[in-house]
Design a protein around this motif. Structure first.
Motif, mmCIF file in Angstrom:
data_model
loop_
_atom_site.group_PDB
_atom_site.id
_atom_site.type_symbol
_atom_site.label_atom_id
_atom_site.label_comp_id
_atom_site.label_asym_id
_atom_site.label_seq_id
_atom_site.Cartn_x
_atom_site.Cartn_y
_atom_site.Cartn_z
ATOM 1 N N VAL A 50 0.867 -1.179 0.000
ATOM 2 C CA VAL A 50 0.000 0.000 0.000
ATOM 3 C C VAL A 50 0.903 1.227 0.000
ATOM 4 O O VAL A 50 1.621 1.477 0.969
ATOM 5 N N ASN A 51 0.882 1.973 -1.099
ATOM 6 C CA ASN A 51 1.684 3.174 -1.239
ATOM 7 C C ASN A 51 0.816 4.387 -0.893
ATOM 8 O O ASN A 51 -0.258 4.241 -0.314
ATOM 9 N N HIS A 52 1.253 5.572 -1.265
ATOM 10 C CA HIS A 52 0.449 6.790 -1.106
ATOM 11 C C HIS A 52 0.314 7.490 -2.450
ATOM 12 O O HIS A 52 1.128 7.294 -3.352
ATOM 13 N N SER A 53 -0.711 8.303 -2.568
ATOM 14 C CA SER A 53 -0.977 9.052 -3.804
ATOM 15 C C SER A 53 -1.683 10.347 -3.433
ATOM 16 O O SER A 53 -2.895 10.379 -3.238
ATOM 17 N N TYR A 54 -0.891 11.403 -3.319
ATOM 18 C CA TYR A 54 -1.435 12.682 -2.861
ATOM 19 C C TYR A 54 -1.881 13.596 -3.994
ATOM 20 O O TYR A 54 -2.611 14.558 -3.774
ATOM 21 N N ASP A 55 -1.423 13.320 -5.223
ATOM 22 C CA ASP A 55 -1.793 14.171 -6.351
ATOM 23 C C ASP A 55 -1.792 13.339 -7.629
ATOM 24 O O ASP A 55 -1.467 12.152 -7.618
ATOM 25 N N ARG A 56 -2.125 13.960 -8.754
ATOM 26 C CA ARG A 56 -2.256 13.232 -10.006
ATOM 27 C C ARG A 56 -0.915 12.675 -10.495
ATOM 28 O O ARG A 56 -0.872 11.595 -11.083
ATOM 29 N N ASP A 57 0.169 13.381 -10.216
ATOM 30 C CA ASP A 57 1.480 12.872 -10.623
ATOM 31 C C ASP A 57 1.801 11.563 -9.897
ATOM 32 O O ASP A 57 2.263 10.596 -10.519
ATOM 33 N N MET A 58 1.540 11.511 -8.604
ATOM 34 C CA MET A 58 1.763 10.280 -7.844
ATOM 35 C C MET A 58 0.822 9.178 -8.307
ATOM 36 O O MET A 58 1.202 8.005 -8.364
#
Length: 253
Positions: free
Chosen positions: A173-181
């Motif tokens: 489980v990673n993280h994704s704070y914005d569209r680039d991520m």
């Protein structure tokens, strides 16, 4: 033979069950079954200690019918104060009661910031636990939950380390704070599918993570982790079961 998480025609719709009593769990299982769950993910760490017996777990698991059962025994919640050895014992108890897939956290026996220890003694004990689960007829999932975004190479390092320790299913489980991520995570999911060589579940948390959870199985993930209906303890980024079923069935018709 137990129902399996390793053979399926479509990615599995796994309804996650989080409750403190058997009665609450039975209600969640029944509701998810009506909405089309293919499997159940039961968080044993939420179940109050007084209900943690083979007999009680069997009564809960019986309600899942012939569908495979995934169990976790994470630190905290009703397991607050447990040693890692006690968390592992709860996994084996659940396996004895009829579960199929056991979740071994990647830093079991030695905490690590990436939830994947490389301590030699801890790794040896993890491999022994995975072997024990296999001997008992179960399947092994290793999991590593990240506190922040990690890059592609770190994800691949964790994935292959989990596989080497005996994982039938790799879970990160990673993280994704914005569209680039988000786009980076979609690319990572695609690379895992090409290179890993075993079943995997790649997810993300954060402000811009839902698309990965919705279409990850189209990129190679073995299942959806879903919620039948949201509760205060639920992970709100997990898709509703009915929504995930609509997406899955449209993609894999």
């Amino acid at each position: 033979m137990k129902p399996t998480f390793l053979t399926y025609q479509k990615p599995l719709l796994c309804a996650m069950i989080q409750a403190h009593t058997p009665e609450e769990m039975l209600c969640q299982i029944a509701n998810a079954g009506y909405d089309g769950a293919d499997a159940y993910g039961i968080h044993l760490e939420y179940l109050e200690k007084e209900y943690r017996t083979v007999e009680k777990l069997k009564s809960i698991f019986k309600a899942c019918g012939d569908k495979p059962i995934y169990i976790t025994s994470y630190r905290g919640h009703s397991s607050a104060g447990f040693t890692d050895e006690q968390c592992a014992e709860l996994l084996l108890l659940g396996l004895e009661a009829g579960a199929t897939l056991c979740d071994i956290i990647g830093d079991l026996y030695c905490k690590d910031e990436f939830e994947l220890t490389f301590d030699e003694e801890a790794v040896k004990k993890q491999k022994a636990l995975a072997a024990k689960i296999h001997e008992m007829g179960g399947e092994v999932l290793f999991s590593s939950h990240q506190k922040q975004f990690i890059d592609e190479e770190k994800v691949m390092e964790i994935a292959f380390a989990q596989k080497e320790r005996g994982a039938d299913v790799v879970k990160i489980v990673n993280h994704s704070y914005d569209r680039d991520m988000l786009m980076k995570n979609l690319n990572i999911c695609t690379r895992l599918n090409k290179e890993l060589g075993c079943e995997f579940l790649y997810l993300a948390n954060g402000d811009d993570c839902k698309l990965l959870r919705q279409i990850g199985p189209a990129l190679g993930c073995c299942m959806y982790l879903c919620i039948q209906h949201y509760l205060p303890v639920s992970h709100k980024v997990q898709p509703k079961l009915t929504a995930a079923k609509a997406i899955r069935d449209a993609m894999f018709n």
